[in-house]
Design a protein around this motif. Structure first.
Motif, mmCIF file in Angstrom:
data_model
loop_
_atom_site.group_PDB
_atom_site.id
_atom_site.type_symbol
_atom_site.label_atom_id
_atom_site.label_comp_id
_atom_site.label_asym_id
_atom_site.label_seq_id
_atom_site.Cartn_x
_atom_site.Cartn_y
_atom_site.Cartn_z
ATOM 1 N N TYR A 170 1.117 10.630 -2.345
ATOM 2 C CA TYR A 170 0.461 10.840 -1.047
ATOM 3 C C TYR A 170 1.536 10.873 0.035
ATOM 4 C CZ TYR A 170 -4.311 9.778 -2.680
ATOM 5 O OH TYR A 170 -5.535 9.804 -3.292
ATOM 6 N N LYS A 171 1.301 11.693 1.086
ATOM 7 C CA LYS A 171 2.186 11.649 2.247
ATOM 8 C C LYS A 171 1.649 10.585 3.219
ATOM 9 C CE LYS A 171 2.404 16.181 2.687
ATOM 10 N NZ LYS A 171 2.383 17.464 3.045
ATOM 11 N N LEU B 15 9.497 5.052 2.884
ATOM 12 C CA LEU B 15 8.133 5.229 2.369
ATOM 13 C C LEU B 15 7.239 5.972 3.377
ATOM 14 C CD1 LEU B 15 7.632 1.589 0.981
ATOM 15 C CD2 LEU B 15 8.091 3.645 -0.373
ATOM 16 N N ILE B 16 7.804 6.320 4.535
ATOM 17 C CA ILE B 16 7.007 6.932 5.607
ATOM 18 C C ILE B 16 7.501 8.365 5.842
ATOM 19 C CG2 ILE B 16 6.334 6.712 8.030
ATOM 20 C CD1 ILE B 16 7.153 3.692 7.703
ATOM 21 N N ASP B 17 6.578 9.319 5.772
ATOM 22 C CA ASP B 17 6.962 10.723 5.970
ATOM 23 C C ASP B 17 6.944 11.133 7.438
ATOM 24 O OD1 ASP B 17 7.139 11.719 3.119
ATOM 25 O OD2 ASP B 17 5.154 10.790 3.123
ATOM 26 N N PHE B 18 5.922 10.662 8.166
ATOM 27 C CA PHE B 18 5.752 11.045 9.572
ATOM 28 C C PHE B 18 5.479 9.773 10.386
ATOM 29 C CE2 PHE B 18 4.188 14.380 6.833
ATOM 30 C CZ PHE B 18 4.789 15.519 7.335
ATOM 31 N N ALA B 19 5.955 9.761 11.626
ATOM 32 C CA ALA B 19 5.682 8.579 12.442
ATOM 33 C C ALA B 19 5.541 8.957 13.906
ATOM 34 C CB ALA B 19 6.787 7.541 12.285
ATOM 35 N N CYS B 20 4.619 8.255 14.540
ATOM 36 C CA CYS B 20 4.427 8.378 15.984
ATOM 37 C C CYS B 20 4.710 7.004 16.571
ATOM 38 C CB CYS B 20 2.982 8.789 16.252
ATOM 39 S SG CYS B 20 2.513 8.616 17.972
ATOM 40 N N ILE C 138 0.857 -1.205 0.000
ATOM 41 C CA ILE C 138 0.000 0.000 0.000
ATOM 42 C C ILE C 138 0.889 1.251 0.000
ATOM 43 C CG2 ILE C 138 -1.852 1.276 1.147
ATOM 44 C CD1 ILE C 138 -2.605 -1.306 2.627
ATOM 45 N N LEU C 139 1.914 1.255 0.853
ATOM 46 C CA LEU C 139 2.795 2.426 0.926
ATOM 47 C C LEU C 139 3.439 2.705 -0.422
ATOM 48 C CD1 LEU C 139 4.584 1.767 4.365
ATOM 49 C CD2 LEU C 139 3.027 3.652 3.863
ATOM 50 N N THR C 140 3.852 1.643 -1.104
ATOM 51 C CA THR C 140 4.507 1.818 -2.408
ATOM 52 C C THR C 140 3.540 2.437 -3.411
ATOM 53 O OG1 THR C 140 5.869 -0.102 -1.901
ATOM 54 C CG2 THR C 140 5.808 0.582 -4.201
ATOM 55 N N LEU C 141 2.296 1.939 -3.417
ATOM 56 C CA LEU C 141 1.296 2.513 -4.329
ATOM 57 C C LEU C 141 1.052 3.987 -4.001
ATOM 58 C CD1 LEU C 141 -1.687 -0.015 -4.729
ATOM 59 C CD2 LEU C 141 0.031 0.629 -6.420
ATOM 60 N N LEU C 142 0.951 4.293 -2.722
ATOM 61 C CA LEU C 142 0.659 5.673 -2.309
ATOM 62 C C LEU C 142 1.794 6.617 -2.687
ATOM 63 C CD1 LEU C 142 -0.983 5.182 1.201
ATOM 64 C CD2 LEU C 142 -2.087 5.804 -0.946
#
Ligand code: SF4
Length: 268
Positions: free
Chosen positions: A129-130, A150-155, A120-124
């Protein structure tokens, strides 16, 4: 093509975080709540967090996924699980609004379905998409390293000892800090610790010290006690003490407090 299990897909606003780098507090997101939580399934010897706010997402194989039919409508249709990454993209496109900031992956534990999440992340990313990851634990830190670009922000939810999410609390906290460290290279990441009246200063000091060593901002989140539970919110004195402890290890602009906005507004 890959398939996975999702509990719900909907459009809302990020209700957790504070004015620290990495937080998307108050920004419009589409939420993908993936099913399954290793902590709830006993990965570290307990049944997960005592105040789990997503108990429906603990199981791996939910039969149905709830999908909001139109952004902001809060009306839902049931679709059959498992779904493919292309199905997910289709629903994300349908819920995309002009104020959309990012796509939030939450759970359960999103890293519990690694191949599906990566697809999903790869498609986004191909569609610009962020992305925002909300995570608490993974056994496979190498996978996290592999997908971090593939991740812009993380908590990263760094669990307080009082959550009882692990028989050996230190093992869990050290893993979560390791995850912050891995994400830090490619992602704007912050730590979130949920505190209640039973949270202790000496435990919070351990978390603040570890976050300080790697320069990760920390958000002190006041627990929303589940209905009919004996869990109490921390006192105002406790909250200010936790904040002051955090600021002994981090600059003041890397420390903040948070309440769950969506729970106060009674929305998803
Ligand atoms: S990690 Fe999240 S989903 Fe798992 S038990 Fe804790 S709050 Fe619930």
């Amino acid at each position: 093509m890959s398939q996975g299990y999702i509990q719900e897909i909907f459009s809302s606003f990020q209700g957790e975080g504070a004015a620290v780098e990495g937080s998307c507090y108050g920004l419009r997101q589409i939420f993908i709540r993936l099913a399954g939580c290793p902590l709830a399934q006993g990965a570290l010897g307990t049944k997960g967090c005592i105040w789990c706010d997503s108990p429906e997402a603990k199981a791996n194989h939910l039969k149905q996924c709830l999908v909001e039919t139109e952004a902001g409508s809060q009306t839902f249709e049931n679709i059959k699980n498992p779904v493919t990454e292309k199905d997910v993209l289709k629903h994300i496109r349908n819920l995309t609004t002009n104020d959309l900031h990012s796509i939030s992956f939450t759970g359960g534990e999103p890293l519990h379905q690694p191949e599906f999440l990566e697809r999903i992340l790869t498609l986004l990313k191909k569609e610009s998409y962020k992305t925002y990851l909300e995570t608490a634990y993974t056994e496979d830190v190498e996978f996290l390293r592999r997908i971090s670009h593939l991740i812009d922000f993380a908590c990263v939810d760094v669990k307080d000892r009082s959550t009882e999410a692990s028989l050996d609390w230190k093992v869990l906290v050290n893993r979560e800090i390791e995850m912050c460290k891995i994400l830090k290279d490619n992602t704007r990441v912050f730590a979130k610790t949920v505190v209640s009246k039973s949270s202790r200063k000496e435990d919070f000091e351990v978390i603040a010290d570890l976050c300080g060593r790697i320069g990760i901002p920390i958000v002190i989140q006041i627990v929303t006690p589940p209905d009919n539970s004996k869990i109490l919110q921390p006192t105002w004195r406790q909250i200010t003490e936790f904040s002051e402890i955090a600021a002994q290890h981090l600059p003041a602009d890397k420390v903040g407090i948070s309440v769950q906005m969506h729970k106060n507004l009674n929305i998803l």
